[in-house]
Motif scaffolding. Structure first.
Motif, PDB file in Angstrom:
ATOM      1  N   VAL A 186       0.842  -1.208   0.000  1.00  0.00           N
ATOM      2  CA  VAL A 186       0.000   0.000   0.000  1.00  0.00           C
ATOM      3  C   VAL A 186       0.871   1.249   0.000  1.00  0.00           C
ATOM      4  CG1 VAL A 186      -1.707   1.319   1.315  1.00  0.00           C
ATOM      5  CG2 VAL A 186      -1.897  -1.173   1.181  1.00  0.00           C
ATOM      6  N   ALA A 187       1.853   1.278   0.887  1.00  0.00           N
ATOM      7  CA  ALA A 187       2.743   2.449   0.991  1.00  0.00           C
ATOM      8  C   ALA A 187       3.528   2.660  -0.300  1.00  0.00           C
ATOM      9  CB  ALA A 187       3.701   2.268   2.171  1.00  0.00           C
ATOM     10  N   ALA A 188       4.017   1.573  -0.901  1.00  0.00           N
ATOM     11  CA  ALA A 188       4.828   1.691  -2.117  1.00  0.00           C
ATOM     12  C   ALA A 188       4.006   2.237  -3.285  1.00  0.00           C
ATOM     13  CB  ALA A 188       5.410   0.324  -2.484  1.00  0.00           C
ATOM     14  N   ILE A 189       2.774   1.766  -3.428  1.00  0.00           N
ATOM     15  CA  ILE A 189       1.910   2.224  -4.528  1.00  0.00           C
ATOM     16  C   ILE A 189       1.589   3.714  -4.367  1.00  0.00           C
ATOM     17  CG2 ILE A 189      -0.396   2.026  -5.542  1.00  0.00           C
ATOM     18  CD1 ILE A 189      -0.249  -0.986  -4.896  1.00  0.00           C
ATOM     19  N   ILE A 190       1.199   4.115  -3.173  1.00  0.00           N
ATOM     20  CA  ILE A 190       0.877   5.526  -2.925  1.00  0.00           C
ATOM     21  C   ILE A 190       2.106   6.404  -3.130  1.00  0.00           C
ATOM     22  CG2 ILE A 190       0.128   7.194  -1.178  1.00  0.00           C
ATOM     23  CD1 ILE A 190      -1.649   5.015   0.006  1.00  0.00           C
ATOM     24  N   LEU A 191       3.266   5.939  -2.651  1.00  0.00           N
ATOM     25  CA  LEU A 191       4.509   6.701  -2.798  1.00  0.00           C
ATOM     26  C   LEU A 191       4.854   6.923  -4.264  1.00  0.00           C
ATOM     27  CD1 LEU A 191       7.103   7.968  -1.640  1.00  0.00           C
ATOM     28  CD2 LEU A 191       8.112   5.671  -1.661  1.00  0.00           C
ATOM     29  N   PHE A 192       4.781   5.884  -5.078  1.00  0.00           N
ATOM     30  CA  PHE A 192       5.096   6.017  -6.506  1.00  0.00           C
ATOM     31  C   PHE A 192       4.124   6.959  -7.200  1.00  0.00           C
ATOM     32  CE2 PHE A 192       8.215   3.042  -8.614  1.00  0.00           C
ATOM     33  CZ  PHE A 192       8.998   2.879  -7.486  1.00  0.00           C
ATOM     34  N   HIS A 193       2.843   6.859  -6.893  1.00  0.00           N
ATOM     35  CA  HIS A 193       1.852   7.766  -7.489  1.00  0.00           C
ATOM     36  C   HIS A 193       2.162   9.207  -7.109  1.00  0.00           C
ATOM     37  CE1 HIS A 193      -1.581   5.980  -9.677  1.00  0.00           C
ATOM     38  NE2 HIS A 193      -1.182   4.861  -9.123  1.00  0.00           N
ATOM     39  N   LEU A 194       2.491   9.422  -5.847  1.00  0.00           N
ATOM     40  CA  LEU A 194       2.780  10.781  -5.373  1.00  0.00           C
ATOM     41  C   LEU A 194       4.008  11.348  -6.067  1.00  0.00           C
ATOM     42  CD1 LEU A 194       2.287  13.109  -3.346  1.00  0.00           C
ATOM     43  CD2 LEU A 194       3.727  11.853  -1.724  1.00  0.00           C
ATOM     44  N   MET A 195       5.093  10.589  -6.105  1.00  0.00           N
ATOM     45  CA  MET A 195       6.338  11.077  -6.709  1.00  0.00           C
ATOM     46  C   MET A 195       6.169  11.342  -8.202  1.00  0.00           C
ATOM     47  SD  MET A 195       9.477   8.958  -4.945  1.00  0.00           S
ATOM     48  CE  MET A 195       9.030   7.457  -5.841  1.00  0.00           C
ATOM     49  N   LEU A 196       5.535  10.405  -8.918  1.00  0.00           N
ATOM     50  CA  LEU A 196       5.394  10.554 -10.360  1.00  0.00           C
ATOM     51  C   LEU A 196       4.436  11.680 -10.726  1.00  0.00           C
ATOM     52  CD1 LEU A 196       5.295   6.794 -11.426  1.00  0.00           C
ATOM     53  CD2 LEU A 196       7.162   8.418 -11.772  1.00  0.00           C
ATOM     54  N   ASN A 197       3.341  11.818  -9.968  1.00  0.00           N
ATOM     55  CA  ASN A 197       2.375  12.875 -10.277  1.00  0.00           C
ATOM     56  C   ASN A 197       2.965  14.256 -10.027  1.00  0.00           C
ATOM     57  OD1 ASN A 197       0.060  14.816  -9.098  1.00  0.00           O
ATOM     58  ND2 ASN A 197      -0.801  13.505 -10.684  1.00  0.00           N
ATOM     59  N   VAL A 198       3.546  14.455  -8.844  1.00  0.00           N
ATOM     60  CA  VAL A 198       4.125  15.763  -8.517  1.00  0.00           C
ATOM     61  C   VAL A 198       5.318  16.044  -9.433  1.00  0.00           C
ATOM     62  CG1 VAL A 198       5.257  17.122  -6.734  1.00  0.00           C
ATOM     63  CG2 VAL A 198       3.316  15.676  -6.135  1.00  0.00           C
ATOM     64  N   GLY A 199       6.114  15.018  -9.722  1.00  0.00           N
ATOM     65  CA  GLY A 199       7.247  15.186 -10.631  1.00  0.00           C
ATOM     66  C   GLY A 199       6.797  15.574 -12.028  1.00  0.00           C
ATOM     67  N   MET A 200       5.700  14.973 -12.485  1.00  0.00           N
ATOM     68  CA  MET A 200       5.155  15.270 -13.810  1.00  0.00           C
ATOM     69  C   MET A 200       4.631  16.708 -13.874  1.00  0.00           C
ATOM     70  SD  MET A 200       1.922  13.306 -15.564  1.00  0.00           S
ATOM     71  CE  MET A 200       0.787  13.907 -14.304  1.00  0.00           C
TER      72      MET A 200
END
Length: 425
Positions: free
Chosen positions: A368-382
């Motif tokens: 759960v933590a890994a999925i949310i973390l990747f979404h957060l990093m990729l979205n904000v990075g994008m």
């Protein structure tokens, strides 16, 4: 053995629930800001994005109740069924799916659309937790590593073929889970090497990428030769030849995938980010995305006062680019609050994962933590122009029923498992 109490809300982690409610509510407020342009406010106008999102939010209530009603063992026992269902739903898209924005990722049920890839992440997290929690299962064995990779990358491959590169990338987050459970760091190093080779392929073509890689391998060989004190003729040349062949195969495979499987708009985004190509549309979108965020300053322009947002200069601002609205109307302060809330949520999930009395709960929590973390990093990075535009939603925040419901299921299954940890499994 202790019996579970009948109150489904007892022992659940209210901090996670509170953060969930704040993120969903603040997300809706910003969706409202991106779609409201006149002075008349009609919250029950379901023809608008904010009206539809309100319906999606209300539907999460029965979803949460149903999740909490089931015994925690239910999710472990039926994890394989959930996983297989997600695989079949992804396969069905190639026959019954609807193509939207160049990707066949949706089922269209008239007034409602459904995106299986969002739920595939959830059910893959359950499947990974199920197989890794087996007492006889050790990631030190190569056959078990292969099984884990098959479970993770089968749905990823099906999603890549749609093609939906953004959702595919999220499945790499499970490598963090595997590393937590004992997978050697060699795979992580290999993943980093693949990314570097990919970038070299895009920047300098496959020939130069291969030349650079072979040069690095050669340097490492001579370094080991020097350290070992072995003579040149007595070195393990068969291993060296295998390394050269593997490197060549890897480079040309990456080159083939990039040139023949990636869609042109994906290649345009990546090449524009790396400076290889100047795409006026993508540069325009990225420029306005960053301008929208920076224009908010420290405290923002105020709710419904974002002139760039009202002008609809940024594409998909209610979904993938919703963070732009936060930056413009709520400023650095509001943006920081959103990031801090996510960080607290991630810390809390990891902390609770480590307190689980059952291995399944711990592994699923890390998923759960890994999925949310990747979404957060990729979205904000994008949104900030640090990463290419690949279509990634901000969890609990972006517009869309499938995204909101999937993240709700993802989080509240963990909340239910955590609430049950005091009872014997």
């Amino acid at each position: 053995m202790r019996q579970e109490k009948n109150n489904v809300f007892e022992d659940i982690d209210w901090l996670l629930v509170f953060i969930f409610i704040v993120l969903v509510a603040f997300g809706w407020i910003n969706i409202f800001a991106t779609t409201k342009y006149d002075e008349q406010i009609d919250l029950i106008n379901f023809s608008t994005k904010y009206g539809k999102q309100l319906v999606f939010i209300f539907i999460t209530i029965p979803i949460i109740i149903v999740i909490l009603l089931f015994n925690s063992k239910f999710y472990e026992r039926f994890s394989s069924i959930f996983y297989l269902t997600s695989i079949f739903s992804l396969l069905g898209l190639f026959v019954f799916g609807t193509e939207i924005n160049g990707a066949k990722s949706w089922y269209n049920f008239g007034i409602v659309g459904f995106q299986p890839s969002e739920f595939a992440k959830v059910f893959t997290a359950l499947a990974v937790a199920k197989i890794l929690s087996d007492r006889q299962y050790s990631l030190k064995l190569v056959k078990n590593q292969i099984k884990s990779f098959i479970i993770i990358f089968t749905p990823a491959l099906l999603i890549a073929l749609q093609p939906d590169i953004g959702s595919t990338v999220i499945f790499l987050s499970f490598l963090l889970v595997l590393n937590r459970e004992g997978l050697t760091l060699n795979y992580t190093i290999f993943g980093v090497a693949v990314i570097i080779i990919f970038l070299l392929t895009v920047l300098y073509d496959s020939f130069w990428a291969l030349l650079i890689l072979l040069s690095l391998i050669t340097i490492s060989i001579f370094y080991k030769l020097y350290k070992s004190g072995k003579r040149f003729l007595f070195f393990n040349w068969h291993k060296i030849i295998i390394k050269y062949m593997a490197a060549s195969l890897l480079v040309f495979s990456i080159n083939f995938v990039y040139k023949n499987i990636f869609k042109q708009h994906h290649k345009n985004r990546i090449e524009t980010l790396l400076g290889v190509k100047k795409d006026s549309n993508l540069v325009y979108h990225t420029f306005h995305s960053k301008s929208t965020i920076s224009s908010g300053g420290w405290i923002g322009k105020g709710f419904l006062k974002g002139d760039i947002t009202k002008g609809q200069f940024v594409p998909e601002q209610h979904t993938d680019y919703i963070f732009c609205t936060v930056g413009e109307e709520w400023g650095f302060f509001g943006s920081s609050i959103v990031i801090i809330l996510f960080m607290i949520m991630l810390y809390r999930i990891i902390y609770l994962s480590e307190t689980q009395t059952n291995k399944f709960g711990r592994i699923y929590g890390y998923g759960v933590a890994a999925i949310i973390l990747f979404h957060l990093m990729l979205n904000v990075g994008m949104v900030t122009g640090l990463m290419p535009t690949i279509g990634i939603t901000l969890p609990f925040f972006s517009y869309g029923g499938s995204s909101l419901w999937a993240f709700t299921v993802l989080l509240f299954i963990f909340i239910r498992i955590d609430a049950h940890k005091k009872y014997d499994w």
